[in-house]
Design a protein around this motif. Sequence first.
Motif, mmCIF file in Angstrom:
data_model
loop_
_atom_site.group_PDB
_atom_site.id
_atom_site.type_symbol
_atom_site.label_atom_id
_atom_site.label_comp_id
_atom_site.label_asym_id
_atom_site.label_seq_id
_atom_site.Cartn_x
_atom_site.Cartn_y
_atom_site.Cartn_z
ATOM 1 N N SER A 76 0.827 -1.212 0.000
ATOM 2 C CA SER A 76 0.000 0.000 0.000
ATOM 3 C C SER A 76 0.858 1.257 0.000
ATOM 4 C CB SER A 76 -0.936 -0.008 1.214
ATOM 5 O OG SER A 76 -1.825 -1.104 1.142
ATOM 6 N N ASN A 77 2.036 1.184 0.631
ATOM 7 C CA ASN A 77 2.928 2.332 0.647
ATOM 8 C C ASN A 77 3.412 2.658 -0.764
ATOM 9 O OD1 ASN A 77 4.560 4.288 2.232
ATOM 10 N ND2 ASN A 77 6.272 3.138 1.398
ATOM 11 N N LEU A 78 3.745 1.633 -1.542
ATOM 12 C CA LEU A 78 4.151 1.865 -2.928
ATOM 13 C C LEU A 78 2.993 2.415 -3.754
ATOM 14 C CD1 LEU A 78 6.387 -1.284 -3.577
ATOM 15 C CD2 LEU A 78 7.147 1.091 -3.379
ATOM 16 N N LEU A 79 1.801 1.911 -3.501
ATOM 17 C CA LEU A 79 0.628 2.431 -4.213
ATOM 18 C C LEU A 79 0.365 3.888 -3.848
ATOM 19 C CD1 LEU A 79 -1.706 -0.674 -3.858
ATOM 20 C CD2 LEU A 79 -0.807 0.246 -6.016
ATOM 21 N N LEU A 80 0.577 4.240 -2.578
ATOM 22 C CA LEU A 80 0.409 5.625 -2.150
ATOM 23 C C LEU A 80 1.429 6.516 -2.843
ATOM 24 C CD1 LEU A 80 -0.829 7.823 -0.375
ATOM 25 C CD2 LEU A 80 0.690 7.086 1.480
ATOM 26 N N LEU A 81 2.647 6.032 -2.971
ATOM 27 C CA LEU A 81 3.689 6.797 -3.651
ATOM 28 C C LEU A 81 3.327 7.004 -5.118
ATOM 29 C CD1 LEU A 81 6.369 8.190 -3.318
ATOM 30 C CD2 LEU A 81 7.514 5.988 -3.578
ATOM 31 N N ALA A 82 2.787 5.981 -5.746
ATOM 32 C CA ALA A 82 2.325 6.115 -7.126
ATOM 33 C C ALA A 82 1.197 7.136 -7.214
ATOM 34 C CB ALA A 82 1.862 4.768 -7.657
ATOM 35 N N SER A 83 0.298 7.105 -6.237
ATOM 36 C CA SER A 83 -0.823 8.046 -6.213
ATOM 37 C C SER A 83 -0.341 9.483 -6.080
ATOM 38 C CB SER A 83 -1.758 7.691 -5.049
ATOM 39 O OG SER A 83 -2.770 8.670 -4.888
ATOM 40 N N LEU A 84 0.593 9.707 -5.171
ATOM 41 C CA LEU A 84 1.091 11.061 -4.929
ATOM 42 C C LEU A 84 1.824 11.634 -6.136
ATOM 43 C CD1 LEU A 84 2.417 10.544 -1.279
ATOM 44 C CD2 LEU A 84 0.510 12.029 -1.955
ATOM 45 N N THR A 85 2.468 10.776 -6.906
ATOM 46 C CA THR A 85 3.265 11.264 -8.039
ATOM 47 C C THR A 85 2.489 11.294 -9.349
ATOM 48 O OG1 THR A 85 4.164 9.007 -8.228
ATOM 49 C CG2 THR A 85 5.510 10.644 -7.088
ATOM 50 N N THR A 86 1.310 10.667 -9.399
ATOM 51 C CA THR A 86 0.515 10.665 -10.638
ATOM 52 C C THR A 86 -0.813 11.394 -10.498
ATOM 53 O OG1 THR A 86 -0.602 8.572 -10.109
ATOM 54 C CG2 THR A 86 1.509 8.437 -11.327
ATOM 55 N N GLY A 87 -1.260 11.588 -9.246
ATOM 56 C CA GLY A 87 -2.566 12.205 -9.033
ATOM 57 C C GLY A 87 -3.719 11.226 -9.141
ATOM 58 N N ARG A 88 -3.431 9.945 -9.313
ATOM 59 C CA ARG A 88 -4.480 8.924 -9.394
ATOM 60 C C ARG A 88 -4.722 8.314 -8.020
ATOM 61 N NH1 ARG A 88 -2.104 4.821 -13.540
ATOM 62 N NH2 ARG A 88 -4.176 3.879 -13.363
ATOM 63 N N ARG A 89 -5.907 7.735 -7.815
ATOM 64 C CA ARG A 89 -6.223 7.086 -6.554
ATOM 65 C C ARG A 89 -5.414 5.793 -6.437
ATOM 66 N NH1 ARG A 89 -10.856 5.038 -7.129
ATOM 67 N NH2 ARG A 89 -11.266 4.623 -4.915
ATOM 68 N N PRO A 90 -4.934 5.464 -5.212
ATOM 69 C CA PRO A 90 -4.148 4.235 -5.073
ATOM 70 C C PRO A 90 -4.933 2.986 -5.458
ATOM 71 C CG PRO A 90 -4.651 5.211 -2.922
ATOM 72 C CD PRO A 90 -5.020 6.215 -3.951
ATOM 73 N N GLU A 91 -6.239 2.990 -5.202
ATOM 74 C CA GLU A 91 -7.065 1.835 -5.575
ATOM 75 C C GLU A 91 -7.095 1.656 -7.093
ATOM 76 O OE1 GLU A 91 -8.629 3.470 -1.679
ATOM 77 O OE2 GLU A 91 -8.029 4.319 -3.619
#
Length: 379
Positions: free
Chosen positions: A290-305
């Motif tokens: 989930s931490n990696l997904l959160l990082l992806a979310s923060l850098t792309t603007g997309r929801r982690p889900e």
Amino acid sequence: MTSTPHQNQPPAGEGADALADSTSEASLGRSVARSEQIAADLDVHPGRYRMLTGDRPTGHLHLGHYFGSLRNRVALQDKGVDTWVLIADYQVITDRDGVGSLGERVQSLLTDYLAVGIDPSRTTIFAHSQVPALNQLMLPFLSLVTDAELRRNPTVKAEQDATGGRPMTGLMLTYPVHQAADILFCKANVVPVGKDQLPHLEQTRVVARRFDERYGRAGDGSAPVFPAPDALLSEVPNLLGTDGQKMSKSRGNVIELRMSADDTARAIKRAVTDADRQITYDPQQRPEVSNLLLLASLTTGRRPEEVAEEIGSAGSGALKSLVTEAVNEHLAPLRARRAELEADPGELRRVLAAGNAHADEVARATLDEVREAMQMVYA
């Protein structure tokens, strides 16, 4: 020869009760409500506010700093808030025996500030040790607090618990008062903090109130010398380190802003995940993924889900590949700007010198007001 102060005379005012109450549920509710008021007003009347924040140069800034505070500083600056950023170099020695490569870390900190978009024409960037009048405020401020209050401060208590019996330095004990001087010297009226830092800010508010109660006011006496600053609370993303533990420079589990794209890729490749190939966002049961997904979310603007659904059963390798690409793409402009800044160290020195000079001018004016209020103007 000086006289001995009365040992049992407590500071005036309601500060002790305020400090004791600063972590209560009711107090937290008031702080949240006031912060929401300020956040709304910042969009309408940014010129009403002077904000101070800063960092200790104990290491290099990383993604936790970037998403947790640096972006918010730039946003406040861009709204028109009078923004002050402190490089707290004196605070390095509160819990250390030496300063190490302090000069290199200060330069790295300054480089990161400018690379992320902090603009020295709109933000005052200065170093603790270069503003003597700021530090001179410590003397009258120390007369306004008790030893017991300082020892109840959460940071001081944590340090005392962590020392393993090693004596605590006087600078560590008085750290909350030094923080008060940082905020009050420039009369900042808003300070970005997390909820766990509210007791620190309350100590500053107590110092401001007690100074007014004990020494009165400067000039025409129509307003206190120091405003009581308010907290600007923000939800900081709970990013973990690459090992799944709390992000910390000392653990070596961070992605520093100064890293190259290749270094970033290697750090993310080493990141801890789990054996389940199906990628899902579940911070409680799967914190590392989930931490990696959160990082992806923060850098792309997309929801982690949404990111998790896209990867599906492709596994952690695909997740790490996506995160690496997203982080490197997001940081590319910052890194390009950083390289330009590193190539011109003379400009970095000029920026810091200008910020120090402005801070010193403001600090000396505040110290003059303090002396006037304390009736210590003799010539």
